[in-house]
Design a protein around this motif. Structure first.
Motif, PDB file in Angstrom:
ATOM      1  N   LEU A  50      -1.236  -0.295 -11.437  1.00 52.00           N
ATOM      2  CA  LEU A  50      -0.210   0.042 -10.532  1.00 52.00           C
ATOM      3  C   LEU A  50       1.154   0.491 -11.409  1.00 52.00           C
ATOM      4  O   LEU A  50       2.198   0.980 -10.875  1.00 52.00           O
ATOM      5  N   LEU A  77       2.092   7.055 -13.470  1.00 52.70           N
ATOM      6  CA  LEU A  77       2.187   7.166 -12.187  1.00 52.70           C
ATOM      7  C   LEU A  77       3.727   7.166 -11.570  1.00 52.70           C
ATOM      8  O   LEU A  77       4.075   7.214 -10.628  1.00 52.70           O
ATOM      9  N   ALA A 115       3.199   3.321  -8.282  1.00 52.53           N
ATOM     10  CA  ALA A 115       2.753   3.757  -6.997  1.00 52.53           C
ATOM     11  C   ALA A 115       2.698   2.401  -5.807  1.00 52.53           C
ATOM     12  O   ALA A 115       1.965   1.491  -6.584  1.00 52.53           O
ATOM     13  N   GLY A 132       1.515  -0.545  -3.624  1.00 53.12           N
ATOM     14  CA  GLY A 132       0.153  -0.783  -3.633  1.00 53.12           C
ATOM     15  C   GLY A 132       0.165  -2.260  -2.954  1.00 53.12           C
ATOM     16  O   GLY A 132       0.806  -3.065  -3.161  1.00 53.12           O
ATOM     17  N   THR A 146       6.215  -2.600  -3.843  1.00 53.15           N
ATOM     18  CA  THR A 146       6.754  -1.499  -4.646  1.00 53.15           C
ATOM     19  C   THR A 146       7.331  -2.154  -6.041  1.00 53.15           C
ATOM     20  O   THR A 146       7.546  -1.543  -6.856  1.00 53.15           O
ATOM     21  N   VAL A 183      -3.534   1.783  -4.511  1.00 54.68           N
ATOM     22  CA  VAL A 183      -2.521   2.342  -4.052  1.00 54.68           C
ATOM     23  C   VAL A 183      -2.502   2.424  -2.360  1.00 54.68           C
ATOM     24  O   VAL A 183      -3.732   2.578  -1.824  1.00 54.68           O
ATOM     25  N   PRO A 234      -0.487   4.658   0.074  1.00 58.02           N
ATOM     26  CA  PRO A 234       0.540   5.672   0.235  1.00 58.02           C
ATOM     27  C   PRO A 234       1.265   5.745   1.450  1.00 58.02           C
ATOM     28  O   PRO A 234       0.907   4.865   2.452  1.00 58.02           O
ATOM     29  N   GLU A 252      -1.954   8.730  -6.644  1.00 56.73           N
ATOM     30  CA  GLU A 252      -0.713   8.473  -6.193  1.00 56.73           C
ATOM     31  C   GLU A 252      -0.754   8.756  -4.519  1.00 56.73           C
ATOM     32  O   GLU A 252       0.124   8.262  -3.877  1.00 56.73           O
ATOM     33  N   ASN A 253      -1.848   9.329  -4.056  1.00 55.65           N
ATOM     34  CA  ASN A 253      -2.112   9.703  -2.735  1.00 55.65           C
ATOM     35  C   ASN A 253      -2.991   8.718  -2.160  1.00 55.65           C
ATOM     36  O   ASN A 253      -3.423   8.977  -0.811  1.00 55.65           O
TER      37      ASN A 253
END
Length: 383
Positions: free
Chosen positions: A48, A53, A123, A125, A194, A215, A217, A234-235
Motif C-alpha cells: 500500500l 499507487l 491507496a 486500505g 490512509t 485496498v 476503495p 487502486e480500485n
C-alpha cells in the motif's frame, strides 16, 4: 519482548543495548550477512506504500543524514562504503542525527524521545503486515520502532495529521528491532487507514518500509467514475492466486499505468509440460464487465502466445468463458469488446503455454448489489 526473523531472535535492547547489532561491514557482498525475515505470508499482498499507487513520505522531524523519501524506493537498498558527503556517511534510507539529552548533567535521550516520519499510503486500505528494513544500518539502526495509523479524508497536510485531536491507532507497539535485517510485523486491525506514522526510538536509520494489505476503495468515488478499471489495485482489485511467480509478481498486472520495462509485468518460467499458466483475481465487488485490455508491453520474445478469460460470480461455482482463447502479439496492447455485459466477482486469465503479460484491464461498472456491498464494507472499516 522479542521478534523472530528467520533463525535470528532480536532481543529486548534494555538487557543488552548492542544485542541486535550486525557485524561491521568487512568487504565483499554487503548482503552476505543480511538477516531475512523468513516466511511472511502477508508479503504476497499489495504494498500500500508503493509510489506507483501514489504513496509518499510527506513529513519527518529529522532527516539529517539521509532523506525520508528513500523509505519507499522500490528497489532494495544499496551500500557504497566510500560514499560520504559534508554531513558524513550517505546511506540509502532515512537516517536521523544522534539524539542528546537536555544538558551536561543529563546527556542521554529521555525514554520518550524519538524520531518520526509520516507516510501517505498510495491507496487507503486494511494493513495486514509491515516490514521495517534496516539493511546496511548495522550499528546505527533504531533501538526500537513503533508504527501508528489513521484515516483522514481528502488530502490532509502534515499539520492536519499532527493536530492534537487526531486519534492514531497503534499497529506495532514499541518493539526492539535488529540491525541490517528485515523486521516483519503481522498486523491485526480490521480498519481502513490512509496514513502511517513510523517512529524510531530514540534515533537512527531505516532503509525501507513496506506496508502490505488490501485496498479499500471509496465507494462514492467509484460511483462518481461510473465506468472504471474493475481489476486495478487502486480500485480494489486484487490477485488471489497465480500458477507461477518465478520472474515477477502477478500483482504487477494490475498496477497503475503501462509497464515501462520487462520486469514490470508478470513473466513465468519456461514450461516443459503440456499445462498452462494463469492468474485469478478478485474484484472489489460484484461488477459488470464490458471491455478487456491485455497488454504485453516490453514482453517481446517471452510474451504469452494465447490468452483466454473466464469469470465467476460468487465464491463458489464454475468458471464461465468470457473471452475465448485468442492469439496475442508481443509488445502489444490488445483490446476486446465483450458480447454484452458479463457479471462477475472473480476473473481468471489463462495464458498458453507460458510467458507473460504486463497488464490486464477490465472496464465496466459495479452492479447495484456490488455497490451496496462495497458501501456496507466501507462503513464496517470506519469509512
Amino acid at each position: 519482548m522479542t521478534f523472530d526473523a528467520s533463525e535470528t531472535t532480536f532481543q529486548n535492547s534494555d538487557t543488552d543495548p548492542h544485542a541486535n547489532d550486525a557485524a561491521p561491514y568487512g568487504g565483499g557482498d554487503p548482503y552476505a550477512d543480511y538477516r531475512e525475515a523468513g516466511d511472511l505470508p502477508f508479503t504476497e499482498l499489495v504494498d500500500l506504500a508503493d509510489r506507483r499507487l501514489g504513496a509518499g513520505v510527506i513529513a519527518a522531524n529529522d532527516e539529517f543524514f539521509a532523506e525520508r523519501e528513500n523509505l519507499l524506493i522500490r528497489e532494495r537498498a544499496v551500500f557504497d562504503p566510500e560514499h560520504f558527503g559534508h554531513k558524513g556517511k550517505i546511506m540509502d534510507g532515512w537516517e536521523t542525527r544522534r539524539r542528546r539529552g537536555a544538558d551536561a548533567g543529563h546527556p542521554f535521550p529521555a525514554p520518550e524521545d524519538h524520531d518520526w516520519a509520516i507516510v501517505r499510503l498510495g491507496a487507503p486500505g486494511i494493513i495486514r503486515g509491515l516490514v521495517v528494513d534496516t539493511a546496511h544500518f548495522r550499528g546505527n539502526y533504531p533501538q526500537a520502532v513503533s508504527v501508528e495509523a489513521v484515516a483522514l479524508p481528502g488530502s490532509p497536510s502534515p499539520e492536519d495529521l499532527l493536530a492534537p485531536d487526531v486519534k492514531w491507532t497503534t499497529l506495532v507497539p514499541r518493539t526492539a528491532v535488529g540491525g541490517h535485517a528485515a523486521n516483519g510485523f503481522a498486523v491485526d486491525a480490521e480498519q481502513r487507514f490512509t496514513h502511517l506514522r513510523v517512529n524510531q526510538h530514540p534515533d537512527g536509520g531505516i532503509a525501507r518500509l513496506r506496508v502490505y494489505g488490501e485496498v479499500a476503495p471509496d465507494p462514492d468515488w467509484l460511483a462518481a467514475l461510473g465506468t472504471f478499471d474493475l481489476a486495478a489495485l487502486e480500485n480494489g482489485g486484487q490477485v488471489e492466486d497465480a500458477s507461477d511467480r518465478f520472474y515477477s509478481p502477478a500483482t504487477n498486472t494490475i498496477q497503475p499505468g503501462r509497464s515501462r520495462k520487462m520486469d514490470d509485468g508478470w513473466e513465468t518460467r519456461r514450461r516443459r509440460d503440456k499445462g498452462n499458466d494463469w492468474i485469478s483475481y478478485r474484484l472489489a465487488a460484484q461488477s459488470g464487465i464490458r471491455a478487456v485490455e491485455i497488454d504485453t508491453a516490453y514482453l517481446k520474445g517471452n510474451s504469452a502466445g494465447w490468452a483466454s478469460l473466464s469469470v465467476r460470480d460468487g465464491e463458489d461455482g464454475d468458471w464461465t468463458e468470457a473471452l475465448p482463447r485468442t492469439r496475442l502479439q508481443p509488445d502489444t496492447n490488445h483490446r476486446f469488446v465483450l458480447d454484452g455485459t458479463v457479471r462477475a466477482t472473480h476473473v481468471r486469465i489463462d495464458i498458453f503455454p507460458d510467458g507473460g503479460i504486463s497488464r490486464l484491464r477490465l472496464y465496466g461498472s459495479l452492479t447495484d448489489e456490488g455497490a451496496a456491498a462495497l458501501a456496507a464494507r466501507h462503513r464496517e472499516l470506519g469509512g
